[in-house]
Scaffold this motif. Structure first.
Motif, PDB file in Angstrom:
ATOM      1  N   LYS A  85      31.300  40.049  30.516  1.00  0.00           N
ATOM      2  CA  LYS A  85      32.741  40.214  30.664  1.00  0.00           C
ATOM      3  C   LYS A  85      33.133  40.570  32.089  1.00  0.00           C
ATOM      4  CE  LYS A  85      36.605  42.825  28.705  1.00  0.00           C
ATOM      5  NZ  LYS A  85      36.973  43.897  27.775  1.00  0.00           N
ATOM      6  N   LYS A  86      34.154  39.915  32.577  1.00  0.00           N
ATOM      7  CA  LYS A  86      34.674  40.250  33.889  1.00  0.00           C
ATOM      8  C   LYS A  86      35.591  41.467  33.775  1.00  0.00           C
ATOM      9  CE  LYS A  86      34.727  35.609  35.906  1.00  0.00           C
ATOM     10  NZ  LYS A  86      35.571  34.616  36.598  1.00  0.00           N
ATOM     11  N   ALA A  87      35.580  42.293  34.815  1.00  0.00           N
ATOM     12  CA  ALA A  87      36.521  43.402  34.854  1.00  0.00           C
ATOM     13  C   ALA A  87      37.894  42.846  35.181  1.00  0.00           C
ATOM     14  CB  ALA A  87      36.090  44.421  35.912  1.00  0.00           C
ATOM     15  N   ALA A  88      38.886  43.210  34.384  1.00  0.00           N
ATOM     16  CA  ALA A  88      40.238  42.724  34.611  1.00  0.00           C
ATOM     17  C   ALA A  88      40.973  43.673  35.546  1.00  0.00           C
ATOM     18  CB  ALA A  88      40.984  42.617  33.290  1.00  0.00           C
ATOM     19  N   LYS A  89      41.646  43.107  36.536  1.00  0.00           N
ATOM     20  CA  LYS A  89      42.396  43.939  37.461  1.00  0.00           C
ATOM     21  C   LYS A  89      43.594  44.565  36.746  1.00  0.00           C
ATOM     22  CE  LYS A  89      42.184  43.946  41.537  1.00  0.00           C
ATOM     23  NZ  LYS A  89      41.663  44.972  42.459  1.00  0.00           N
ATOM     24  N   VAL A  90      43.724  45.898  36.894  1.00  0.00           N
ATOM     25  CA  VAL A  90      44.828  46.573  36.218  1.00  0.00           C
ATOM     26  C   VAL A  90      45.720  47.341  37.186  1.00  0.00           C
ATOM     27  CG1 VAL A  90      43.492  46.837  34.106  1.00  0.00           C
ATOM     28  CG2 VAL A  90      43.420  48.650  35.811  1.00  0.00           C
ATOM     29  N   ILE A 139      29.531  49.666  36.203  1.00  0.00           N
ATOM     30  CA  ILE A 139      30.521  50.570  36.792  1.00  0.00           C
ATOM     31  C   ILE A 139      31.797  49.791  37.115  1.00  0.00           C
ATOM     32  CG2 ILE A 139      30.997  52.177  38.672  1.00  0.00           C
ATOM     33  CD1 ILE A 139      27.980  52.569  38.956  1.00  0.00           C
ATOM     34  N   ALA A 140      31.624  48.601  37.686  1.00  0.00           N
ATOM     35  CA  ALA A 140      32.784  47.764  38.014  1.00  0.00           C
ATOM     36  C   ALA A 140      33.540  47.376  36.756  1.00  0.00           C
ATOM     37  CB  ALA A 140      32.321  46.520  38.767  1.00  0.00           C
ATOM     38  N   GLU A 141      32.808  47.049  35.709  1.00  0.00           N
ATOM     39  CA  GLU A 141      33.443  46.636  34.462  1.00  0.00           C
ATOM     40  C   GLU A 141      34.210  47.778  33.810  1.00  0.00           C
ATOM     41  OE1 GLU A 141      32.091  44.672  30.210  1.00  0.00           O
ATOM     42  OE2 GLU A 141      30.896  44.332  31.992  1.00  0.00           O
ATOM     43  N   GLU A 142      33.652  48.976  33.908  1.00  0.00           N
ATOM     44  CA  GLU A 142      34.267  50.137  33.269  1.00  0.00           C
ATOM     45  C   GLU A 142      35.376  50.769  34.113  1.00  0.00           C
ATOM     46  OE1 GLU A 142      30.886  52.597  32.674  1.00  0.00           O
ATOM     47  OE2 GLU A 142      29.972  51.227  31.211  1.00  0.00           O
ATOM     48  N   ASN A 143      35.503  50.330  35.379  1.00  0.00           N
ATOM     49  CA  ASN A 143      36.507  50.903  36.279  1.00  0.00           C
ATOM     50  C   ASN A 143      37.294  49.790  36.976  1.00  0.00           C
ATOM     51  OD1 ASN A 143      35.785  54.042  36.506  1.00  0.00           O
ATOM     52  ND2 ASN A 143      33.869  52.881  36.410  1.00  0.00           N
ATOM     53  N   PRO A 144      38.051  49.019  36.200  1.00  0.00           N
ATOM     54  CA  PRO A 144      38.767  47.876  36.786  1.00  0.00           C
ATOM     55  C   PRO A 144      39.844  48.278  37.783  1.00  0.00           C
ATOM     56  CG  PRO A 144      39.484  48.256  34.531  1.00  0.00           C
ATOM     57  CD  PRO A 144      38.286  49.134  34.745  1.00  0.00           C
ATOM     58  N   THR A 189      39.327  50.253  40.254  1.00  0.00           N
ATOM     59  CA  THR A 189      38.641  50.446  41.532  1.00  0.00           C
ATOM     60  C   THR A 189      38.155  49.105  42.060  1.00  0.00           C
ATOM     61  OG1 THR A 189      37.904  52.648  40.840  1.00  0.00           O
ATOM     62  CG2 THR A 189      36.763  51.646  42.714  1.00  0.00           C
ATOM     63  N   ASP A 190      38.342  48.863  43.350  1.00  0.00           N
ATOM     64  CA  ASP A 190      37.823  47.650  43.976  1.00  0.00           C
ATOM     65  C   ASP A 190      36.510  47.963  44.677  1.00  0.00           C
ATOM     66  OD1 ASP A 190      39.918  45.914  43.234  1.00  0.00           O
ATOM     67  OD2 ASP A 190      41.173  46.707  44.836  1.00  0.00           O
ATOM     68  N   PHE A 191      35.606  47.001  44.645  1.00  0.00           N
ATOM     69  CA  PHE A 191      34.285  47.161  45.236  1.00  0.00           C
ATOM     70  C   PHE A 191      34.028  46.056  46.253  1.00  0.00           C
ATOM     71  CE2 PHE A 191      34.228  49.058  41.086  1.00  0.00           C
ATOM     72  CZ  PHE A 191      33.443  50.197  41.204  1.00  0.00           C
ATOM     73  N   ILE A 192      33.477  46.455  47.388  1.00  0.00           N
ATOM     74  CA  ILE A 192      32.999  45.490  48.377  1.00  0.00           C
ATOM     75  C   ILE A 192      31.498  45.709  48.517  1.00  0.00           C
ATOM     76  CG2 ILE A 192      33.132  44.717  50.769  1.00  0.00           C
ATOM     77  CD1 ILE A 192      36.002  45.827  50.844  1.00  0.00           C
ATOM     78  N   LEU A 193      30.721  44.726  48.114  1.00  0.00           N
ATOM     79  CA  LEU A 193      29.267  44.799  48.216  1.00  0.00           C
ATOM     80  C   LEU A 193      28.805  43.982  49.406  1.00  0.00           C
ATOM     81  CD1 LEU A 193      27.973  44.392  44.532  1.00  0.00           C
ATOM     82  CD2 LEU A 193      28.709  46.452  45.717  1.00  0.00           C
ATOM     83  N   ASN A 234      37.284  42.560  40.388  1.00  0.00           N
ATOM     84  CA  ASN A 234      37.422  43.693  41.295  1.00  0.00           C
ATOM     85  C   ASN A 234      36.205  43.902  42.193  1.00  0.00           C
ATOM     86  OD1 ASN A 234      35.876  44.491  39.050  1.00  0.00           O
ATOM     87  ND2 ASN A 234      36.486  46.630  39.246  1.00  0.00           N
ATOM     88  N   VAL A 235      35.359  42.874  42.326  1.00  0.00           N
ATOM     89  CA  VAL A 235      34.180  42.973  43.196  1.00  0.00           C
ATOM     90  C   VAL A 235      34.108  41.759  44.120  1.00  0.00           C
ATOM     91  CG1 VAL A 235      31.667  43.149  43.341  1.00  0.00           C
ATOM     92  CG2 VAL A 235      32.885  44.221  41.417  1.00  0.00           C
ATOM     93  N   TYR A 236      34.173  42.016  45.425  1.00  0.00           N
ATOM     94  CA  TYR A 236      33.870  40.962  46.397  1.00  0.00           C
ATOM     95  C   TYR A 236      32.497  41.268  46.975  1.00  0.00           C
ATOM     96  CZ  TYR A 236      33.772  37.885  50.384  1.00  0.00           C
ATOM     97  OH  TYR A 236      33.393  36.917  51.281  1.00  0.00           O
ATOM     98  N   ALA A 237      31.559  40.351  46.767  1.00  0.00           N
ATOM     99  CA  ALA A 237      30.184  40.545  47.222  1.00  0.00           C
ATOM    100  C   ALA A 237      29.847  39.507  48.281  1.00  0.00           C
ATOM    101  CB  ALA A 237      29.216  40.433  46.046  1.00  0.00           C
ATOM    102  N   MET A 238      29.420  39.982  49.424  1.00  0.00           N
ATOM    103  CA  MET A 238      29.031  39.079  50.507  1.00  0.00           C
ATOM    104  C   MET A 238      27.536  39.230  50.790  1.00  0.00           C
ATOM    105  SD  MET A 238      30.653  41.035  53.874  1.00  0.00           S
ATOM    106  CE  MET A 238      32.118  41.673  53.062  1.00  0.00           C
ATOM    107  N   THR A 239      26.875  38.112  50.897  1.00  0.00           N
ATOM    108  CA  THR A 239      25.496  38.092  51.356  1.00  0.00           C
ATOM    109  C   THR A 239      25.429  37.211  52.591  1.00  0.00           C
ATOM    110  OG1 THR A 239      24.927  36.217  49.922  1.00  0.00           O
ATOM    111  CG2 THR A 239      24.535  38.447  49.051  1.00  0.00           C
ATOM    112  N   PHE A 240      24.380  37.383  53.363  1.00  0.00           N
ATOM    113  CA  PHE A 240      24.213  36.636  54.603  1.00  0.00           C
ATOM    114  C   PHE A 240      22.852  35.960  54.611  1.00  0.00           C
ATOM    115  CE2 PHE A 240      27.280  39.890  55.349  1.00  0.00           C
ATOM    116  CZ  PHE A 240      28.194  39.357  56.246  1.00  0.00           C
TER     117      PHE A 240
END
Length: 382
Positions: free
Chosen positions: A29-34, A118-123, A125-129, A146-152
């Protein structure tokens, strides 16, 4: 090989690595922005590895992105949180402990992949990984609103460093020194070794990448990957020991991807004669000062600060969108320092690096990664 294929390889890498994580649950399940943070004075936490946000390398580059945002938005606040072990389960717990207190959490490193639940349970909060994609408890990559994840593509930065080292060495002995054999570090190692092999084949160099068996790395799949691993990102003493041991074997160019532990390698290089270092993640030229001289040859780059600032701005402006993105040379998000006065590469080396950068950017050269089928001895473009 095109970018789509490169991204497939990298996503496969992250999903395989995530099997190692002791994550805190998670699911499909995706965390829904609230919430709506548009115009809000953001409370930001940046959670780092043991070397902290002043390590002069990876963590500090991410922190600089946060500081740039705060400079432009002075009512925003940031709190640095140092996770003292670097272990994935402890990293996840560190985020869980503070999630209720912040609007945004910036997490630095592969060890934070398990924050999915944590991201799913706290929609709200925004996360930058940075340097990882979120994965659930079964190791499956997840995406959240609510999660933007960047890898290089560290393999690219490592590749440029390996070519530069092979072209500039006087002893024909070079080495890469890493912190812990997380996939990101193994990518740097394999890219470096591939770069040395490429230079030997295409530019007529005769360089050898030196490894110390007693410091060989074991990756997240319990595979011995060789290389030179300090075993920590905040152990300067061992970093100096490893650096000196390599220098004693005749190594005169060291690519250092070891966080705070790399400071010890720098010290070993400064105490030796005719030894140069390639910095990592950020421009480390200032760290190379050694009296009237400088030991930094160049630095491999991840353009992290700009991307972190961009995502924080998106949050403030109400434009934030969750995504998992691999950033590569194609968007100029990996590279090496070529600015005059910030590196000591010869004109010939700079010309050859510019040549291969375009080949990497086009996908004609694809350096190996931790879990790709390619190896430093056999990869597309060699």
């Amino acid at each position: 090989m095109n970018l789509k294929m490169k991204k497939f390889i990298y996503v496969t890498l992250v999903m395989g690595a995530a099997l190692f994580l002791a994550a805190c649950g998670g699911g499909e399940k995706k965390a829904a922005k609230v919430d709506n943070k548009e115009g809000k004075d953001l409370k930001i936490a940046i959670v780092s590895s043991p070397s902290g946000v002043d390590d002069g390398s990876f963590n500090q580059e991410i922190y600089n992105g946060v500081l740039t945002f705060i400079k432009n938005n002075p009512d925003a606040k940031v709190t640095p949180v140092k996770e003292e072990t670097g272990a994935p389960d402890a990293a996840v717990q560190a985020v869980a402990d503070i999630v209720a207190d912040y609007d945004v959490i910036v997490a630095c490193g592969f060890q934070f992949a398990g924050i999915s639940s944590i991201a799913e349970e706290n929609p709200e909060t925004d996360f930058i990984l940075v340097d990882t994609f979120p994965a659930d408890s079964e190791g499956k990559e997840q995406t959240y609103d609510n999660v933007y994840a960047m890898t290089f593509a560290e393999n690219e930065g490592g590749f440029f460093s390996g070519v530069a080292a092979a072209l500039e060495t006087k002893t024909n002995k070079v080495a890469v020194v890493n912190g812990i054999a997380f996939p990101t570090n193994v990518n740097y190692q394999f890219g470096f070794e591939a770069g040395v092999n490429y230079a030997n084949k295409h530019f007529g160099t005769k360089a050898e990448a030196i490894s110390l068996p007693s410091y060989a790395g074991t990756d997240v799949n319990d595979k011995n990957v060789g290389g030179n691993y300090i075993g920590n990102f905040a152990d300067e003493a061992t970093g100096k020991v490893v650096g000196k041991a390599l220098i004693d074997k005749g190594v005169d160019v060291l690519f250092v991807a070891a966080g705070g532990s790399g400071n010890g390698v720098f010290t070993a290089a400064k105490e030796a004669k005719n030894v140069q270092v390639i910095g990592c993640d950020v421009d480390q030229f200032d760290d190379g000062k050694n009296g009237s001289e400088n030991i930094i040859l160049t630095s491999a780059l991840k353009v992290m600060s700009v991307n972190v600032d961009k995502q924080l701005t998106n949050i403030k402006d109400g434009k934030f969108k969750g995504a998992n993105e691999l950033l590569t040379a194609e968007t100029d998000s990996t590279g090496y320092v070529k600015a005059e006065g910030r590196q000591q590469l010869s004109k010939e080396t700079l010309a050859k690096l510019a040549e291969i950068y375009e080949l990497v950017k086009k996908g004609e050269i694809v350096p190996p990664t931790n879990f790709s089928d390619a190896t430093p001895e056999k990869f597309p473009g060699l």
